[in-house]
Every structure is written in C-alpha cells, then in structure tokens.
Design a protein around this motif. Structure first.
Motif, mmCIF file in Angstrom:
data_model
loop_
_atom_site.group_PDB
_atom_site.id
_atom_site.type_symbol
_atom_site.label_atom_id
_atom_site.label_comp_id
_atom_site.label_asym_id
_atom_site.label_seq_id
_atom_site.Cartn_x
_atom_site.Cartn_y
_atom_site.Cartn_z
ATOM 1 N N ARG A 156 -0.049 -6.437 -4.110
ATOM 2 C CA ARG A 156 -0.760 -6.338 -2.845
ATOM 3 C C ARG A 156 -1.011 -7.679 -2.166
ATOM 4 O O ARG A 156 -1.561 -7.730 -1.078
ATOM 5 C CB ARG A 156 -2.098 -5.620 -3.037
ATOM 6 C CG ARG A 156 -1.988 -4.172 -3.470
ATOM 7 C CD ARG A 156 -1.146 -3.327 -2.520
ATOM 8 N NE ARG A 156 -1.678 -3.291 -1.170
ATOM 9 C CZ ARG A 156 -2.588 -2.434 -0.736
ATOM 10 N NH1 ARG A 156 -3.067 -1.528 -1.564
ATOM 11 N NH2 ARG A 156 -3.005 -2.463 0.497
ATOM 12 N N SER A 157 -0.662 -8.795 -2.795
ATOM 13 C CA SER A 157 -0.926 -10.082 -2.150
ATOM 14 C C SER A 157 0.383 -10.688 -1.654
ATOM 15 O O SER A 157 1.468 -10.288 -2.066
ATOM 16 C CB SER A 157 -1.591 -11.053 -3.125
ATOM 17 O OG SER A 157 -0.614 -11.729 -3.882
ATOM 18 N N ILE A 158 0.271 -11.650 -0.761
ATOM 19 C CA ILE A 158 1.463 -12.292 -0.227
ATOM 20 C C ILE A 158 2.163 -13.094 -1.326
ATOM 21 O O ILE A 158 3.369 -13.289 -1.282
ATOM 22 C CB ILE A 158 1.124 -13.199 0.970
ATOM 23 C CG1 ILE A 158 0.176 -14.308 0.572
ATOM 24 C CG2 ILE A 158 0.530 -12.381 2.096
ATOM 25 C CD1 ILE A 158 -0.024 -15.336 1.670
ATOM 26 N N HIS A 159 1.389 -13.530 -2.320
ATOM 27 C CA HIS A 159 2.023 -14.288 -3.406
ATOM 28 C C HIS A 159 2.952 -13.384 -4.213
ATOM 29 O O HIS A 159 4.038 -13.802 -4.623
ATOM 30 C CB HIS A 159 0.953 -14.904 -4.295
ATOM 31 C CG HIS A 159 -0.054 -15.689 -3.511
ATOM 32 N ND1 HIS A 159 0.313 -16.818 -2.813
ATOM 33 C CD2 HIS A 159 -1.366 -15.489 -3.272
ATOM 34 C CE1 HIS A 159 -0.761 -17.276 -2.184
ATOM 35 N NE2 HIS A 159 -1.784 -16.496 -2.439
ATOM 36 N N LYS A 193 4.517 -10.790 -3.054
ATOM 37 C CA LYS A 193 5.707 -10.596 -2.219
ATOM 38 C C LYS A 193 6.686 -11.738 -2.424
ATOM 39 O O LYS A 193 7.882 -11.536 -2.568
ATOM 40 C CB LYS A 193 5.302 -10.571 -0.741
ATOM 41 C CG LYS A 193 4.939 -9.208 -0.213
ATOM 42 C CD LYS A 193 6.143 -8.455 0.293
ATOM 43 C CE LYS A 193 5.760 -7.107 0.860
ATOM 44 N NZ LYS A 193 5.774 -6.033 -0.129
ATOM 45 N N ARG A 194 6.142 -12.948 -2.400
ATOM 46 C CA ARG A 194 7.017 -14.113 -2.536
ATOM 47 C C ARG A 194 7.663 -14.157 -3.916
ATOM 48 O O ARG A 194 8.839 -14.494 -4.055
ATOM 49 C CB ARG A 194 6.216 -15.394 -2.283
ATOM 50 C CG ARG A 194 5.810 -15.540 -0.823
ATOM 51 C CD ARG A 194 4.880 -16.713 -0.643
ATOM 52 N NE ARG A 194 4.484 -16.859 0.754
ATOM 53 C CZ ARG A 194 3.379 -17.483 1.141
ATOM 54 N NH1 ARG A 194 2.575 -18.017 0.234
ATOM 55 N NH2 ARG A 194 3.084 -17.593 2.413
ATOM 56 N N MET A 242 15.015 -6.112 -0.161
ATOM 57 C CA MET A 242 13.678 -5.943 0.401
ATOM 58 C C MET A 242 13.812 -5.293 1.781
ATOM 59 O O MET A 242 14.882 -5.245 2.362
ATOM 60 C CB MET A 242 12.952 -7.274 0.485
ATOM 61 C CG MET A 242 12.362 -7.703 -0.853
ATOM 62 S SD MET A 242 11.264 -9.111 -0.661
ATOM 63 C CE MET A 242 10.102 -8.801 -1.982
ATOM 64 N N MET A 274 8.718 -12.772 5.856
ATOM 65 C CA MET A 274 8.873 -13.663 4.704
ATOM 66 C C MET A 274 8.321 -15.073 4.922
ATOM 67 O O MET A 274 7.728 -15.657 4.019
ATOM 68 C CB MET A 274 10.363 -13.756 4.353
ATOM 69 C CG MET A 274 10.667 -14.459 3.067
ATOM 70 S SD MET A 274 10.431 -13.395 1.650
ATOM 71 C CE MET A 274 11.771 -12.239 1.841
ATOM 72 N N LEU A 289 3.962 -14.976 6.000
ATOM 73 C CA LEU A 289 3.050 -14.075 5.287
ATOM 74 C C LEU A 289 1.603 -14.526 5.418
ATOM 75 O O LEU A 289 0.690 -13.708 5.457
ATOM 76 C CB LEU A 289 3.456 -14.000 3.810
ATOM 77 C CG LEU A 289 4.644 -13.085 3.515
ATOM 78 C CD1 LEU A 289 5.149 -13.294 2.100
ATOM 79 C CD2 LEU A 289 4.268 -11.636 3.720
ATOM 80 N N SER A 344 -2.414 -12.291 6.219
ATOM 81 C CA SER A 344 -3.167 -12.106 4.981
ATOM 82 C C SER A 344 -4.558 -12.698 5.134
ATOM 83 O O SER A 344 -4.824 -13.486 6.037
ATOM 84 C CB SER A 344 -2.450 -12.802 3.832
ATOM 85 O OG SER A 344 -2.525 -14.203 4.005
ATOM 86 N N LEU A 352 -7.610 -15.459 0.891
ATOM 87 C CA LEU A 352 -7.247 -15.460 -0.526
ATOM 88 C C LEU A 352 -5.836 -14.926 -0.782
ATOM 89 O O LEU A 352 -5.379 -14.923 -1.907
ATOM 90 C CB LEU A 352 -8.266 -14.635 -1.315
ATOM 91 C CG LEU A 352 -9.581 -15.359 -1.586
ATOM 92 C CD1 LEU A 352 -10.590 -14.408 -2.204
ATOM 93 C CD2 LEU A 352 -9.353 -16.552 -2.511
ATOM 94 N N GLY A 353 -5.202 -14.461 0.271
ATOM 95 C CA GLY A 353 -3.827 -14.013 0.080
ATOM 96 C C GLY A 353 -3.637 -12.512 -0.015
ATOM 97 O O GLY A 353 -2.555 -12.045 -0.334
ATOM 98 N N TRP A 354 -4.685 -11.760 0.223
ATOM 99 C CA TRP A 354 -4.555 -10.303 0.252
ATOM 100 C C TRP A 354 -3.704 -9.919 1.447
ATOM 101 O O TRP A 354 -4.002 -10.286 2.588
ATOM 102 C CB TRP A 354 -5.946 -9.665 0.329
ATOM 103 C CG TRP A 354 -5.963 -8.185 0.568
ATOM 104 C CD1 TRP A 354 -6.093 -7.573 1.766
ATOM 105 C CD2 TRP A 354 -5.870 -7.150 -0.401
ATOM 106 N NE1 TRP A 354 -6.079 -6.212 1.608
ATOM 107 C CE2 TRP A 354 -5.940 -5.913 0.275
ATOM 108 C CE3 TRP A 354 -5.724 -7.136 -1.800
ATOM 109 C CZ2 TRP A 354 -5.880 -4.687 -0.369
ATOM 110 C CZ3 TRP A 354 -5.663 -5.903 -2.439
ATOM 111 C CH2 TRP A 354 -5.737 -4.692 -1.734
ATOM 112 N N LEU A 355 -2.618 -9.224 1.193
ATOM 113 C CA LEU A 355 -1.707 -8.849 2.268
ATOM 114 C C LEU A 355 -2.294 -7.705 3.070
ATOM 115 O O LEU A 355 -2.563 -6.632 2.535
ATOM 116 C CB LEU A 355 -0.355 -8.432 1.668
ATOM 117 C CG LEU A 355 0.711 -7.998 2.663
ATOM 118 C CD1 LEU A 355 1.120 -9.137 3.567
ATOM 119 C CD2 LEU A 355 1.920 -7.445 1.928
ATOM 120 N N ARG A 391 -1.652 -4.937 5.179
ATOM 121 C CA ARG A 391 -0.409 -4.216 5.459
ATOM 122 C C ARG A 391 -0.260 -3.808 6.910
ATOM 123 O O ARG A 391 0.821 -3.916 7.492
ATOM 124 C CB ARG A 391 -0.336 -2.979 4.568
ATOM 125 C CG ARG A 391 -0.090 -3.324 3.121
ATOM 126 C CD ARG A 391 -0.021 -2.064 2.310
ATOM 127 N NE ARG A 391 0.331 -2.355 0.931
ATOM 128 C CZ ARG A 391 0.518 -1.411 0.008
ATOM 129 N NH1 ARG A 391 0.384 -0.147 0.324
ATOM 130 N NH2 ARG A 391 0.836 -1.731 -1.219
#
Lengths: 325, 549
Positions: free
Chosen positions: A186-189, A191-192, B376, B384, B387, B391, B394-397, B399
């Motif tokens: 669920r985090s962008i990390h 994904k990467r 993907m 890509m 990102l 987010s 803290l990096g929570w995507l 959506r």
C-alpha cells in the motif's frame, strides 16, 4: 486470446486455495481435534516465527533477489539478545533492541555484498549463510546450546504470554503482517520495490533509487527475521545454534506459493500468509492423524512445484496470445 | 530482375524474398544478385530490410517466400549448416569472439584440428599464424589472447575463422568498419580486395556510402523491404596506382562522388509528408549546456546547448557514439571528462535518479526493457516517477489521487485503452510510448531527451507523438530528439547535431537542410573526421570497446 487461458488463469489463481480448502476439510473430517479452536490457535501460534521470516523473504524476493541467510539473522537475533541479558545485565526490552540491531547488521553485510560489490543476491547471501553458521559454531564450542534459565519474565512472555486472551506470538506475527502489508502493498515504496523486482533497468531509468531500495530490502528482511529468533529463544529459554536454518526453505516455499496466486506471479504479503498457513496446517493435520510427520515435506514439495508449474503454464498461454514478439 | 541464365552464373541469387513479422513486412519480394568475384554493396536506411535479408541468407530467419541460389544451384533448405556447407560465410558486425580464448583457439573454434591425443594445438597455432600472415598480411602470435588484440586485429581473427577451412565461396561483411579507425579500414579494404582476387565473392553491408563507393564493384539499394536499384560502380573501384592515403580516400559526399548522390536518391525516395506539426520555434534561455563531455571510449569532446522552447536533433549511424552520449547525459553511463549544467547550475550525473531530480528525463530507445515495467499497469507506469506527489508524507499511497493523476495524463495523451489497470505489456507500441511520455509529463521537467521516440510505433501514433514533442517545446521545455530516422529529424527538429565516430561533426538548422545533404553528413565515414585529427582513433578509442558490445 486462447480459450484455455481464462480457465488456466482461474485454476492458477484459485486452484491453490481450492487445494488449501480441500486439505482443511480432509483434516477436519479425519480428526476430531483438528477443528478445535485451541488447535487452530496452536497452528497460528506455532507458525508465527515462520510467518515473520517469510515476510522478510517476501520483501527481498519482491525486489528481485533472494535471502539465503535469513536463518543466520534468526539465530543472531535471539543469540545476542540472550547474551546481552545473561552476560551484560541488559534490561530485556533493550536486549530485544540489541537482538534486532544485530539481525539488521546481517542485512547490512548482505547489502554491502549485493549493492556495493555487485555479487548476485543468491551467492552473497549463501556466503553470509556459511560465515554466520561458522561464527555460531566457533563461539558455542561446535554448536552447543546456550541455556538461560533465569530469563526475565517479560522476555519469556513474548512467546508464552497472552494479551487480552490472544497469545503474544500471534500478536507479534499480526503486527509484522500489517506493517509489511502497508509497506509492500500500500505504500509508494512497495510500488517501487515491486518495479525494481519486475524490471530493474526500467525502474532505474524511471528515476527510482534502485541501490537505496535494495539496501532497505535486505536490512529490513534480516531485522524482521531476527524478531523470529528472539521469540524462539523466549519460548525455549535457550539459544540453539543453527536452528534458524529450518525456517529458510519453508519461508522460500511460502513466498513462492503465495506468488503463484498473484495474477502476475508476484511475491505478495497476503499470498505469503496463505503459504505459511498452509504449511502449518498440513504439518498439524498429519500430526493429529498420527501419520508420519515426514510426509509434510513431500506434500510441501508437490504443492510448491504444482502451483508454480500451473502459474508458468498460464503465463505461457497468456504470453502466446496477448504479448507481441 | 535476373533471369535464369544469370541465376546460374551468379555466385549468389536471392529471388523475390518476402518476410513478414507481426505488423511489419520486413521484406517484400526483395532480390539480391551477386556476380562471381565481385564486391557487392548492400545499403539502405534503417528498417529497409538489409539485415533481414542477410539473416534469411544465414538461415536465422525463414523466408515466407522466395528462393536462394548459391553458385548456380538452389538451396532447398536454408539452415545455418546448409549455408555453411555451400561456402557462405558471415563476418558479423559485433565481434563474436571469446575474450579469454587465444587467437588459434578462436580461429579453430568449432572446427578444431584433432591429433592423436585430442586437440592438435600446435598445428592449429601454426595454421592460424600462417593464414593470418599469408592471406591477411598480419603477424599475430597464435597464443595471444583475444582480449589483448586491437579491435582491428580481432576483425582479422574473425575473418580468418570464416576462411581457414578454404571452403569459402561467398563472404558477407556486415558493417565491418563500425568499430574501426581510418588506417585499419584501409588495411581491411586491402584484405577484402585480395579475397576477391582469389575468386571469392563479397557482400558488403554498410551505412558509410563513401566506403561503398570506394570498395564495391556494384551496389544494391534497399528501401522499405524492396530492392529499388543496383548501381554499377565499376569506375570508382580499385583506384589505379599506389594505395590511397587516408586523406585521399577520405572524399565525402558533399564535395564530389556523384555516385553517392545517386545512391542517396534511391535510399530516400520519399517526401516528408504533413506528418509533422507546424511550429514556430521560439527559443528562449539556455536550459541545458554540455561542455567537453567524454566517456573515454565511445565519444569525446562533445559540446552543445539546448534552449527552452527548442527541439534539438541528434543523429548519427551505428557506431557514431550517439546512443552512448544519450546514456551518459542521463547518468546511465559514467562520464570521464566534461560538465553539464541545467538552468545554469552544474549537475553531477551519476544515476538516472539524479538526472530526474535535476529536471532532465529520458524516453529510452529500448522501450520494452528500459522504458516500462511491462507487467505493471498503465497507472503504475505513469505514476512511477511522481509517486511522492500522490502519497502522504510517510509514503502511504493514496490510491484515488494516484488514479486521478494517471488518468489525467493518460487522457491528455490519449492512451488507449482508457483503463488505468491495463497491464502495459498488452498495449500497442504507440500507446506504450505515450505511457512513457505521460510519466515524464507528470514530473514537469525542464529537459526532455527522447531516444528513437518512434521506433516500433505505427504511423498514426507517430504523428501524435510528434505533436506531443512540439507541445513540450511550446510549453517551455528544452527537447532533444536523438534518432537515426533522418526524415524524423528534419521534420520535427529546429536544429540538428550530426555525430560521426564519436564526435559532433556538424551542426545545422533544419530549415532549408535537404535530406540527402543530411544523409551525406551522417555517412561521411572517415572523411569528416580526417580533418578533425586522428586522435580519437588512438589506443583509447580501441581500449574502451568491449568484445561483443
């Protein structure tokens, strides 16, 4: 698109779940004890360490590598936590931190080999595996156990205690599961990291800091595995050298069983959980039925190969019809 | 078209060969006829079908239709083995030698001489040394390792390997000079002529027209998968008197050689259509400045700058160093010397991540390997590089936000299908390229480098991509289009830099520049560099080249 493709895709994606369910029903009908709540809780509790190790492995495999030294991180984590308490009178919460830090340092060494020196993950972690095993034997006079009878109660409770009626091992496993799910799925990390594992050069050209993420993957994997080692020592009140190795192959199997359920055959956190539970259920069920425990490994092998073969054949059919030359 | 009598007399006759790949008719009834004891050139733009017909002859591709005759007899089954049996040999462009093998081992690889006790190494060494000395005029110790040879010497070992069994009747040279310096080229030409005089026929594939007119007796021109003409070069070949010196042979298309003009006309044979957008270039401030850039092997001393609102073309054939230059600017390859500034600020580029952070982005030439994560989704690929814009700290995507961002850019570029969950692998080439572009649009970068932006893109999507490139420039970005498609360069760029053998040899505004003039510039071989000094052909140039690269 070939007519066989959707059927195969379904079979590959849910076929394993069907097998899982089949075994579950089989055990439930053959053994009265199996469906008992306490037995099911036993399965969860007994596989918390494997789950934690397999989660770390999931991260490394998702980044395109493999970590054969995960057992070393398990051993070192528990060992050094005990040594800290026993020989240096360190308070138990701090000892846990020491154990995790030592575990993480195994990952630092792996990253150094893989990212800096460019050794392939397989060979780098194989090297760490041998070195780490040797160190344990040297300092335990050839692998003798390190008992710690006066272990602080708080530390012991990690493995033996309950919180709100739930065994602490299950709680630790659940927390790790949630953290990994958020990070990897669920985090962008996450994904990467998935992008790096799928196609490293494309990820790099897209501006992703590939080297940085590989460092993170190896270090987090080892640190997580060391948590498993800490729980193991807490349960047994002793450190058994080289015991971590027994988790390595199961962790790899769980990750790949889980990956076979993903539409793109990616390692993923929910899949790893299913893989771990499956392995735990099968050994528990065989045990209850009074069958030879050693059947478990054969079953594990068959399921793993079957699931992956199915996933591969699905990919081949899809690839033929969907992708270009 | 050749008749049967010719077919019987020719060393090689390839008749009406057709070969289709998914979506591309690579060869459309193409023919090639080579007379005995002739050096026959084969030229054409990229994608014209040269290498396809060579691969058909080599048995690597199976032709859909057509026949092949060698020495007057038809070849029923074309496989690498049957072709070899009939005496057809290939000197491939890349040096297909194992670096740790000795010269003798390389020459006799897969055709070893056996003695009483296994391999007769001494005999192989003696034979390879003798062959190199007598037939190719080169004194090379048979025990030397391939990695210790110069590139030119390796080429000779390749030739020796093809010819040592004495069965060769026809030898195909595929871009043999791409990695050679001027002096080495003359040595090679001497050897090719000597081969011809011993009765062997030669097919010589090259981009360098000056070489074609110098060494070939005749040349066949390919265009769009067909042979569009064969020109007799009789008069231009084998100049009488002593061998020409470097500078004598270095006459370029621009100042003579009417035959090259003839060849170019056949090669091009088409007009630039209205595929390209109308634009009034309004160049602003300098946004990218490259000075004195060298990578220590493929190119050296490159200087140029790009201004906002400008589309700069960069062209050069295989071996010109163009691709290496692009990769170095983006931080994929290491810089040896020189500097780079973006918006006046010096930038050290050690990785693509740093380039992206500095506002320089690349649409890579190898879209399927470097451009996209094929497994993907469209959405993931578009997002890509950005990102962190979708987010939490803290990096929570997030959506929904990610979806909105990717949809916005995918829509702007008209990516089809319009489903952000579609796996990119299943998109057409044009749509895949749009996904790469959409990703970089989202970064709001200052310099866009597009390497071969329309390779594998169908005609319709091509003009859309050109419109986008124009839009980028109008929006205030500096754009570099690196391409070996010269009509594309002329159609879309304001200014063009031409690279030949690791140097920028010409810089021209594209308005008023004729296509054949540009072809002449890129194919000028040693000519253009002869007056630039021979320095780049020194040991540094050779040392940096890897075997098989």
């Amino acid at each position: 698109m070939s007519r066989r493709a959707p059927a195969l895709a379904l079979l590959s994606r849910y076929g394993f779940l069907a097998v899982f369910l089949g075994f579950f029903i089989f055990f439930a009908t053959r053994s009265d004890a199996f469906l008992n709540t306490s037995n099911l809780v036993n399965i969860l509790e007994g596989n918390a360490i494997l789950l934690v190790a397999a989660l770390g492995m999931t991260l490394v495999v998702a980044s395109g590598g493999i970590d054969l030294s995960i057992g070393i991180a398990i051993d070192f984590g528990g060992w050094l936590a005990i040594v800290a308490m026993m020989d240096h009178d360190v308070a138990w919460p701090l000892a846990i931190v020491v154990g995790i830090a030592v575990g993480a340092s195994v990952g630092v060494f792996n990253s150094f080999l893989v990212v800096w020196l460019g050794v392939s993950p397989f060979l780098a972690t194989l090297g760490t595996f041998f070195i780490g095993g040797s160190i344990q034997q040297i300092y335990t006079s050839g692998g003798g156990q390190v008992p710690f009878r006066e272990m602080p109660e708080g530390y012991q409770k990690l493995a033996t205690g309950d919180t709100l009626g739930i065994p602490n091992e299950i709680i630790v496993g659940a927390i790790a599961l949630m953290l990994f799910y958020v990070f990897l799925e669920r985090s962008i990390h996450g994904k990467r990291i998935h992008a790096i594992g799928l196609q490293r050069s494309a990820a790099s050209v897209a501006g992703i800091n590939v080297r940085g993420y590989l460092w993170v993957a190896f270090i987090v994997a080892s640190a997580t595995a060391s948590v498993g080692g800490i729980i193991a020592t807490a349960g047994l009140r002793q450190f058994t050298p080289l015991a971590g190795f027994s988790y390595l192959l199961d962790a790899i199997a769980a990750v790949f069983i889980g990956a076979s359920m993903h539409p793109q055959q990616r390692p993923n956190v929910p899949g790893t959980l299913v893989g771990v539970l499956f392995l735990g259920m099968v050994s528990n069920g065989l045990n209850l039925m009074g069958l030879d425990f050693n059947f478990r490994d054969a079953l594990e092998g068959l399921i793993l190969v079957g699931a992956i073969a199915l996933a591969v054949s699905q990919r081949r059919v899809l690839g033929r019809s969907g992708a270009s030359a | 078209m050749t008749n049967t009598a010719d077919t019987k007399a020719n060393a090689l006759s390839m008749h009406n060969i057709s070969k289709a790949f998914p979506g591309v008719q690579a060869l459309d009834s193409a023919s090639l006829a080579v007379a005995p004891q002739e050096i026959h050139g084969l030229v054409g733009e990229n994608g014209a079908g040269k290498s396809t017909i060579i691969k058909v002859l080599a048995g690597i591709y199976q032709a859909d239709r057509g026949s092949v005759w060698v020495d007057g007899a038809p070849l029923d089954q074309i496989t690498p083995e049957t072709v070899h049996e009939r005496g057809v040999r290939f000197i491939h462009q890349e040096l297909s030698l194992v670096p740790h093998f000795s010269v003798a081992e390389s020459v006799f690889m897969a055709q070893e001489k056996r003695g009483m006790l296994g391999l007769d190494t001494r005999k192989m060494r003696r034979l390879s040394e003798a062959f190199l000395a007598e037939t190719l005029g080169a004194e090379i110790d048979g025990r030397t390792l391939i990695r210790d040879l110069t590139v030119a010497q390796r080429k000779l070992v390749q030739i020796a390997r093809a010819l040592i069994d004495g069965q060769a009747r026809l030898v195909v040279f595929d871009e043999p000079t791409a990695v050679l310096g001027a002096t080495d080229i003359n040595t090679l030409f001497g050897n090719i002529r000597r081969l011809r005089d011993t009765g062997i026929s030669i097919v010589y594939v090259s981009h360098y027209l000056s070489e074609i007119t110098e060494i070939c007796d005749r040349v066949t021109v390919f265009r769009n998968g067909e042979d569009v003409g064969t020109i007799d070069l009789g008069g231009a070949t084998a100049p009488p008197g002593p061998a020409p010196s470097d500078t004598d042979s270095a006459w370029s298309a621009a100042n003579g050689a009417p035959r090259q003009g003839e060849i170019i006309k056949l090669m091009v044979g088409r007009e630039i259509t209205d595929m390209y957008p109308d634009r009034k270039p309004e160049a602003g401030e300098t946004v990218l400045e490259v000075s004195g850039l060298s990578d220590g092997s493929r190119f050296s001393d490159v200087n140029f700058s790009v201004r906002t609102g400008e589309i700069l073309g960069l062209t050069g054939i295989i071996g010109s160093g163009r691709e290496a230059l692009v990769d170095t600017i983006y931080g994929i390859r290491r810089t040896r010397r020189g500097s780079l500034t973006i918006d006046g600020a010096p930038v050290k580029l050690r990785s693509p991540a740093q380039a992206v952070r500095s506002g320089l982005v690349l649409v890579p030439r190898d879209r399927r390997n470097d451009g996209l994560v094929l497994d993907m989704s469209v959405g993931d690929n578009v997002n890509m590089a950005t990102l962190d814009k979708v987010s939490s700290k803290l990096g929570w995507l997030m959506r929904a936000q990610a979806r909105r961002q990717s949809d916005e850019f995918a829509e702007q570029l008209d990516v089809r299908p319009r489903r952000s969950a579609t796996i990119v692998r299943f998109l057409s080439g044009g749509n895949q390229q749009k996904v790469v572009l959409a990703r970089w649009l989202a970064t709001e970068s200052k310099v866009f480098v597009l390497d071969q932006p329309t390779t594998g893109v169908d005609v319709g999507a091509r003009s859309e991509i050109y419109a986008l490139i124009a839009q980028l420039a109008t929006g205030g970005a500096g754009v570099i289009v690196s391409s070996n498609d010269l009509t594309e360069i002329l159609g879309i760029c304001d200014r063009v830099l031409v690279m030949v053998r690791g140097r920028i040899v010409a810089e021209r505004p594209t308005s008023g520049l004729a296509l054949d003039e540009l072809v002449a510039l890129t194919t000028s071989s040693a000519a253009a560099t002869a007056d630039q000094g021979a320095a780049i052909y020194g040991p540094e140039h050779r040392g940096g080249l890897e075997v098989g690269a």
